[in-house]
Design an enzyme around this catalytic site. Structure first.
Site, short mmCIF file in Angstrom:
data_model
loop_
_atom_site.label_atom_id
_atom_site.label_comp_id
_atom_site.label_asym_id
_atom_site.label_seq_id
_atom_site.Cartn_x
_atom_site.Cartn_y
_atom_site.Cartn_z
N GLU A 290 -67.12 -74.39 -104.41
CA GLU A 290 -66.74 -74.53 -103.01
C GLU A 290 -67.83 -75.31 -102.29
O GLU A 290 -69.02 -75.06 -102.51
CB GLU A 290 -66.58 -73.17 -102.32
N GLU B 94 -68.19 -65.27 -105.74
CA GLU B 94 -69.22 -64.81 -104.82
C GLU B 94 -69.53 -63.31 -104.99
O GLU B 94 -69.39 -62.52 -104.05
CB GLU B 94 -68.81 -65.11 -103.37
#
Length: 582
Positions: free
Chosen positions: A315, A195
């Site tokens: 995820e 991220e």
């Protein structure tokens, strides 16, 4: 987004899908029952899926489905057990393998054992521990994605203002990792950074440019290190690991410049945000929420998988924990099933984010076996669902027949059971097309003595997949009482009378939203308010109360899952808060 903070731990909570329709007609089963356990060794592809492009990278990532995240362990700060999980053991990966997972993602916060100054040496003991955990998983035949995780927001985020220092540390990190793991099995994959975001960047263009530098440097370092790293699959994210169009298109363009067939794209998906956190009135997995999911996967397909670039959904889940009650149970099940269905359609490998709220890693048991059985089944097939998993029967009023809409999802309706008793069609219920009607007589029987709360649970069986469970609940309109408190917290005495809170509206006299989310009247479940069913209270949080205008009356409307609502009035004066019922 990845959970960065420790999470509360809660108390712990099982023939094949080839079972025939005849068998389903004869024997009832619950979602957690072993009769419906799924063999996850060979995930199936829907007949309407897009054709799969075959190459080494695509085929390898396909073999990784399904995948599991060992979150809040090696990425916990400052050490492995800081966020509530025990040290990872070989037994953990033995169990994950036994549950049908074929790969694991091992997030690592290298900052836990790395000098923050040049030459940015990673402590050998810490590096050896990570290698030990990776080897545990590899020894079980699992594929492994190892990454640079919370470093992204700890120091990599400073790249706009500390460019040379961040790049030097990033390069030093991957130089050490590439050397340590260069001769590991090719079932080990490297992911450049989790991220990635950049504080103080001037805009998206700069963010993407900075990430290109990191991804390209990572690629060069690993490939130059030789050994198994020369052809190891390398996983690259877009900015924020976001599945938005611009970010993924830019990543695809950058991957093309690397001219390397052994690259994998990764993104994360936590659903349409209002649904994921229950804000702005998005309490159900409605058409807009489902479209957001479909669009995200279609973008993954169009930009990557249809062109032979594999996608690892590193995820997925919801931004609220599964046992929090923020997202209603049945709506949650629909979401998890749809993720798996779209992933099978578009050839995306999915990694369930688990920070310890799915698997109790001390007991090696699923905290909610029925939820996990549903997720596991969804890797292979779609089960039938219904418009709701709750039927409310008024305690004070006459019992009436109730109709639900069946979502067949390509299945056929078979039967309804209560425990080991099969309901009789025509007497206890009727089915017309996709409309299921439970008769008044049957509901009266199912509610028994009429005690508030869940009196019975029905299992609706379809021709494949798991049964859909429907709770039959006795209720009356909740009753709220007056209360006084401070802006730190206000507990409103509440007799729930068997009902359950869906959401809360808060508005000023002019109709504008009151609360932290002033752009909507519907405030965020858990952040602005939360129920205490056992203690008999609806609690308004400090975040909600401190955001209110002083002296401005606020009208609260509590919406319940039965369809009823209750109005409440609130006034804040300084740090004092007073509430009165209508």
């Amino acid at each position: 987004m990845t959970h960065h903070l420790p999470v509360a731990r809660h108390r712990a909570r099982g023939a094949s899908l080839a079972a025939t329709a005849a068998l389903l007609l004869l024997a009832p089963a619950t979602i957690g029952g072993t009769a419906f356990a799924v063999d996850s060794t060979a995930p199936t592809t829907p007949t309407d899926a897009t054709p799969m492009v075959h190459n080494r990278a695509m085929d390898t990532v396909a073999r990784m489905q399904p995948s599991w995240n060992m979150g809040n362990s090696l990425d916990a700060i400052p050490d492995e057990t800081s966020w509530g999980n025990p040290p990872a053991t070989k037994a953990l990966f033995d169990y994950i393998k036994s549950q049908g997972f074929r790969s694991v993602r091992i997030p690592v916060a290298w900052s836990n054992g790395q000098s923050a100054t040049a030459p940015y040496t990673i402590d050998p003991t810490y590096l050896a521990r990570v290698k030990q955990v990776v080897d545990y998983a590899l020894a079980d035949g699992l594929y492994v994605d190892m990454n640079v995780h919370h470093d992204s927001w700890q120091w990599i985020t400073n790249m706009p203002t500390q460019h040379d220092q961040v790049l030097a540390r990033f390069d030093a990190t991957w130089t050490q990792l590439a050397e340590t793991f260069r001769n590991e099995s090719d079932r080990l994959l490297f992911e450049s950074v989790n991220e990635p975001g950049f504080t103080g960047a001037t805009g998206d263009a700069q963010k993407m440019s900075l990430l290109d530098e990191l991804n390209n440097s990572f690629h060069s370092i690993v490939r130059r290190s030789g050994g198994g790293n020369a052809t190891r699959l390398l996983i690259l994210p877009p900015v924020g690991s976001s599945p938005d169009q611009t970010s993924m298109e830019h990543l695809a363009a950058d991957m093309a410049t690397l001219n390397d067939p052994d690259l994998v794209a990764t993104v994360h998906y936590y659903s349409f945000w209002p649904f994921s956190v229950n804000i702005a009135g998005y309490t159900t997995f409605n058409a807009q929420t489902q479209q957001d999911l479909t669009d995200a996967f279609n973008r993954m397909r169009d930009i990557f998988t249809s062109k032979g670039i594999p996608v690892y959904l590193g995820e997925y889940g919801l931004l609220s924990e599964p046992d929090s009650g923020i997202v209603e149970r049945g709506e949650m099940l629909k979401y998890f099933q749809e993720v798996a269905y779209q992933a099978r359609l578009d050839h995306v490998t999915t990694a369930l984010w688990d920070d310890g709220n799915f698997l109790d890693r001390n007991a090696l048991q699923w905290r909610d076996p029925a939820l996990f059985s549903w997720i596991k089944s969804s890797y292979h097939t779609e089960s039938g669902t219904a418009s709701t998993d709750q039927v409310f029967v008024s305690k004070s009023g006459p019992v009436s027949a109730q109709t639900l809409t069946l979502n067949l999802n390509g299945t056929d309706f078979l039967s309804i059971w209560q425990d080991d008793t099969r309901l009789v069609r025509g007497r206890d219920y009727a089915v017309s097309g996709n409309q299921l009607t439970l008769t008044a007589a049957e509901l009266a029987k199912l509610t028994g003595t009429g005690a508030y709360g869940v009196n019975s649970t029905l299992q609706v069986h379809f021709s494949r997949g798991l049964p859909w469970q429907i709770q039959v609940i006795t209720n009356d309109t909740p009753a709220l009482s007056g209360a006084t408190g401070t802006s730190d917290s206000l507990a409103i005495p509440t007799q729930f009378h068997g009902d359950r809170i869906a959401t809360m509206e808060a508005s000023y006299a002019d109709g504008t939203g009151a609360g932290p989310a002033s752009w909507t009247t519907y405030q965020e479940f858990g952040t602005a308010f939360s129920p205490d069913y056992t203690g008999g209270a609806l609690t308004l949080t400090s975040a909600f109360l401190t955001s209110l205008k002083d002296g401005a009356p606020v009208t609260l409307t509590f919406h319940f899952w039965s369809g009823t609502s209750d109005t409440y009035h609130l006034t804040k004066s300084g740090t004092s808060v007073t509430g009165t019922s209508s």
